[in-house]
Each structure stands twice: as C-alpha cells, then as structure tokens.
Design a protein around this motif. Sequence first.
Motif, PDB file in Angstrom:
ATOM      1  N   LEU A 173       1.014  -1.347  -0.077  1.00  6.63           N
ATOM      2  CA  LEU A 173       0.052   0.100   0.065  1.00  6.63           C
ATOM      3  C   LEU A 173       0.982   1.120  -0.038  1.00  6.63           C
ATOM      4  N   THR A 174       2.058   1.175   0.766  1.00  8.87           N
ATOM      5  CA  THR A 174       2.817   2.283   0.754  1.00  8.87           C
ATOM      6  C   THR A 174       3.455   2.832  -0.747  1.00  8.87           C
ATOM      7  N   HIS A 175       3.784   1.765  -1.497  1.00  7.53           N
ATOM      8  CA  HIS A 175       4.185   1.904  -2.768  1.00  7.53           C
ATOM      9  C   HIS A 175       3.329   1.518  -4.022  1.00  7.53           C
ATOM     10  N   ALA A 176       2.004   1.709  -3.591  1.00 12.21           N
ATOM     11  CA  ALA A 176       0.999   1.168  -4.579  1.00 12.21           C
ATOM     12  C   ALA A 176       1.077   2.042  -5.645  1.00 12.21           C
ATOM     13  N   ASN A 177       1.462   3.363  -5.793  1.00  9.00           N
ATOM     14  CA  ASN A 177       1.487   4.377  -6.872  1.00  9.00           C
ATOM     15  C   ASN A 177       2.739   4.617  -7.279  1.00  9.00           C
ATOM     16  N   ASP A 178       3.809   3.974  -6.842  1.00  6.99           N
ATOM     17  CA  ASP A 178       5.142   4.243  -7.308  1.00  6.99           C
ATOM     18  C   ASP A 178       5.415   3.949  -8.814  1.00  6.99           C
ATOM     19  N   ALA A 179       6.059   4.807  -9.188  1.00  7.51           N
ATOM     20  CA  ALA A 179       6.671   4.596 -10.760  1.00  7.51           C
ATOM     21  C   ALA A 179       7.718   3.576 -10.478  1.00  7.51           C
ATOM     22  N   GLN A 180       7.856   2.962 -11.644  1.00 10.04           N
ATOM     23  CA  GLN A 180       8.575   1.338 -11.472  1.00 10.04           C
ATOM     24  C   GLN A 180      10.062   1.695 -11.100  1.00 10.04           C
ATOM     25  N   PRO A 181      10.789   2.935 -11.416  1.00 11.18           N
ATOM     26  CA  PRO A 181      11.973   3.000 -10.712  1.00 11.18           C
ATOM     27  C   PRO A 181      12.061   3.218  -9.074  1.00 11.18           C
ATOM     28  N   ASP A 182      11.014   4.014  -8.762  1.00 12.89           N
ATOM     29  CA  ASP A 182      10.911   4.221  -7.360  1.00 12.89           C
ATOM     30  C   ASP A 182      10.614   3.008  -6.821  1.00 12.89           C
ATOM     31  N   LEU A 183       9.649   2.199  -7.309  1.00 15.99           N
ATOM     32  CA  LEU A 183       9.317   0.796  -6.517  1.00 15.99           C
ATOM     33  C   LEU A 183      10.654  -0.173  -6.467  1.00 15.99           C
ATOM     34  N   VAL A 184      11.356  -0.095  -7.569  1.00 16.79           N
ATOM     35  CA  VAL A 184      12.630  -0.947  -7.360  1.00 16.79           C
ATOM     36  C   VAL A 184      13.627  -0.448  -6.428  1.00 16.79           C
ATOM     37  N   ARG A 185      13.548   1.042  -6.308  1.00 18.74           N
ATOM     38  CA  ARG A 185      14.447   1.287  -5.054  1.00 18.74           C
ATOM     39  C   ARG A 185      13.989   0.843  -3.929  1.00 18.74           C
ATOM     40  N   ALA A 186      12.716   0.893  -3.769  1.00 20.77           N
ATOM     41  CA  ALA A 186      12.071   0.672  -2.452  1.00 20.77           C
ATOM     42  C   ALA A 186      12.340  -0.925  -2.121  1.00 20.77           C
ATOM     43  N   LEU A 187      12.202  -1.552  -3.283  1.00 25.39           N
ATOM     44  CA  LEU A 187      12.553  -2.914  -3.062  1.00 25.39           C
ATOM     45  C   LEU A 187      13.752  -3.622  -2.650  1.00 25.39           C
ATOM     46  N   VAL A 188      14.793  -2.891  -3.312  1.00 28.00           N
ATOM     47  CA  VAL A 188      16.063  -3.011  -2.952  1.00 28.00           C
ATOM     48  C   VAL A 188      16.464  -2.651  -1.653  1.00 28.00           C
ATOM     49  N   GLU A 189      15.934  -1.499  -1.114  1.00 34.85           N
ATOM     50  CA  GLU A 189      16.293  -1.134   0.295  1.00 34.85           C
ATOM     51  C   GLU A 189      15.559  -2.109   1.365  1.00 34.85           C
ATOM     52  N   TYR A 190      14.410  -2.465   0.982  1.00 30.18           N
ATOM     53  CA  TYR A 190      13.575  -3.240   1.928  1.00 30.18           C
ATOM     54  C   TYR A 190      14.517  -4.773   1.882  1.00 30.18           C
ATOM     55  N   VAL A 191      14.774  -5.367   0.863  1.00 31.94           N
ATOM     56  CA  VAL A 191      15.240  -6.648   0.786  1.00 31.94           C
ATOM     57  C   VAL A 191      16.708  -6.666   1.452  1.00 31.94           C
ATOM     58  N   ARG A 192      17.427  -5.394   1.134  1.00 30.09           N
ATOM     59  CA  ARG A 192      18.818  -5.358   1.957  1.00 30.09           C
ATOM     60  C   ARG A 192      18.653  -5.133   3.482  1.00 30.09           C
ATOM     61  N   GLU A 193      17.559  -4.650   3.713  1.00 26.66           N
ATOM     62  CA  GLU A 193      17.403  -4.739   5.408  1.00 26.66           C
ATOM     63  C   GLU A 193      16.736  -5.611   6.006  1.00 26.66           C
ATOM     64  N   HIS A 194      16.095  -6.402   5.154  1.00 23.60           N
ATOM     65  CA  HIS A 194      15.314  -7.795   5.516  1.00 23.60           C
ATOM     66  C   HIS A 194      15.490  -8.881   4.997  1.00 23.60           C
ATOM     67  N   ALA A 195      16.465  -9.301   4.558  1.00 22.11           N
ATOM     68  CA  ALA A 195      16.962 -10.294   3.627  1.00 22.11           C
ATOM     69  C   ALA A 195      16.573 -11.677   4.161  1.00 22.11           C
ATOM     70  N   ASP A 196      16.726 -11.793   5.561  1.00 21.48           N
ATOM     71  CA  ASP A 196      16.382 -13.133   6.077  1.00 21.48           C
ATOM     72  C   ASP A 196      14.928 -13.272   6.611  1.00 21.48           C
TER      73      ASP A 196
END
Length: 299
Positions: free
Chosen positions: A120-143
Amino acid sequence: MNCRLYIIVLACALVAACTPADTFRLSGEFTGLRQVDLYIYATGGSMNHVDTIRVVDGYFEWETRMTEPTALQVVFPNMSELTVLAEPGTKVKMHGDGSQLKLTRIEGTPDNDELTKFRLTHANDAQPDLVRALVEYVREHADTRVGLHLQRQLMRINADVAGITTGRKLPAIDFPDDHLSPYDSTALPHHPMLLIFWAGWSGGSHEMNVLWRKHMREHASNSLPTPVSISLDTDHNLYRMYSRQDSITWATRCYRLIWDTPQAYALAIRQLPYVVLTDSAGIVVAQGSNWQKDIEPKL
C-alpha cells in the motif's frame, strides 16, 4: 446459564474458531465483486494444484490442507494477482474494492500485515521508485519471509525489463522432457516457431488454441511455423483433459510450475494467453495476447 454449561459453550466456540494445525483458511470480502470465480495457486510449498474460489455476494471462504509455509497467488477476473503468505494453522482475511484491487488489505498474520503495509505504501510508485524501495527493503530484511518474497518480486521486474523485443533474436530456450507429453525434446523445432503460452484456468487460452487450429486448417498448403504449446497448469490430469478438449495435436510441454515454468520465466511472460512468433533466423516478428491483432497479420 449455570457456570458449567457456560464453560462448555465457551470451549466449543473456541474450538470452532480455531484453525486446525494442518489447515490454512482464507476469507475475503469485496465491494464490486458480486458473483465471480477467482483462482488460487501456490509458488512452492505443499499445494500443487490450481483451485477455484467462488465469490458470492462479494464474500468467500476457502481452506486447504497445508504442512509448510506457502506463498499463494490469488488471480482475479482481470488476471491481476495478489500474494498471500500462508502458514498452517492460521487464518487470513482479504478485504477491498474490486475496482482498486491493488489497494486490497490482506491481514491476519504478521507477514501478511507487513507485506500489505509495503504494497500500500508503494501502490502508486513509478517503477524506478518501486525498484529502489524493493532493493532497500530486501537489503534490510533479507532473512525474513517478506524480504525473500520481495526479492523474488524484484527478480521478476528485472526479468520483465529484459523481456522479449520484437525485431530482435529470441533468447535461447530449450524444451526438456516434461514426462507428460509424447514429444521428444530433440524433435522440437527452434525456428521458425510459434510459442503458445496457455493454461486451462485461463479462459482466453482455449480461444487462442481454437484460432491457431483454424488457421492451420485454412492455410494447410502454406509454409507455417511449427507450434509449441507451453502450459502453465499444475495438475497433470487437468492439463491432459484441456489438451484433448482443445485438440492440441502439436508439440506441447507442461512442467506444472505456473509462472516458474522455465520458458515463461526466461521470456518474462506475465499474461495468458501469450504467443511469440519467430522467423527462420529466430527473430521475433510478433508477440501478444490478441490473435487477430498481434499475431495473424504476421503469419
């Protein structure tokens, strides 16, 4: 009501409300979806088939036996999908508006609450913004389970970027034996080729098979590309039944892996049906899900 009877009634109510340890329950409540069928399948885990969920008056209840955590995909009539992170012994609820499915809330367990919050936080993100959010989340919560799921989503996006480009050579793919179909992998052609991605649970797939069969009859004297149908079904019995119903007599494969089917994953296929046409040099000359508009003119 005496104390003893009250305790018995309360105990029965608690038992009825609990989900058995080997069962997962999913319910949903939607405005704008009165009487429709949804499909649900798993990406890994202990559920190996596609099931149908009947929505009546905007509401449904569904359950399945489950022995390990499983990522479920709920497919809506517009072919959009939402992920439910299921676990044995739990119950999850979906609620939303049929006209804004991406804003659907999926709640009931910490993983689903967290995944819904991110979506819901990123529901309206353009793809570049979504990719950045995904990368950041995965980096911090990889496990974490949510982190692993979002890492998979990130991989999908990267695959989609690669995709298939009309006018360029089709990426190299092969067709290993699926131990279901009567065609040897060495007998499958490479070029020119018509790849037909389909599934029995995708209504438009049946029409696509009918249209190709009709084209073959009407142009039997012409030089036609050799077709290869790739089914994304998971139940081998249903796959065979649908193949017979659609009179598929050409080369076919079914690995029972939904979107993880090797050829679909390699070519970033994300909708069904989908057809890819190549010429004798392996160049993609047409692709799309509309036979009359996308494919037939190039044949």
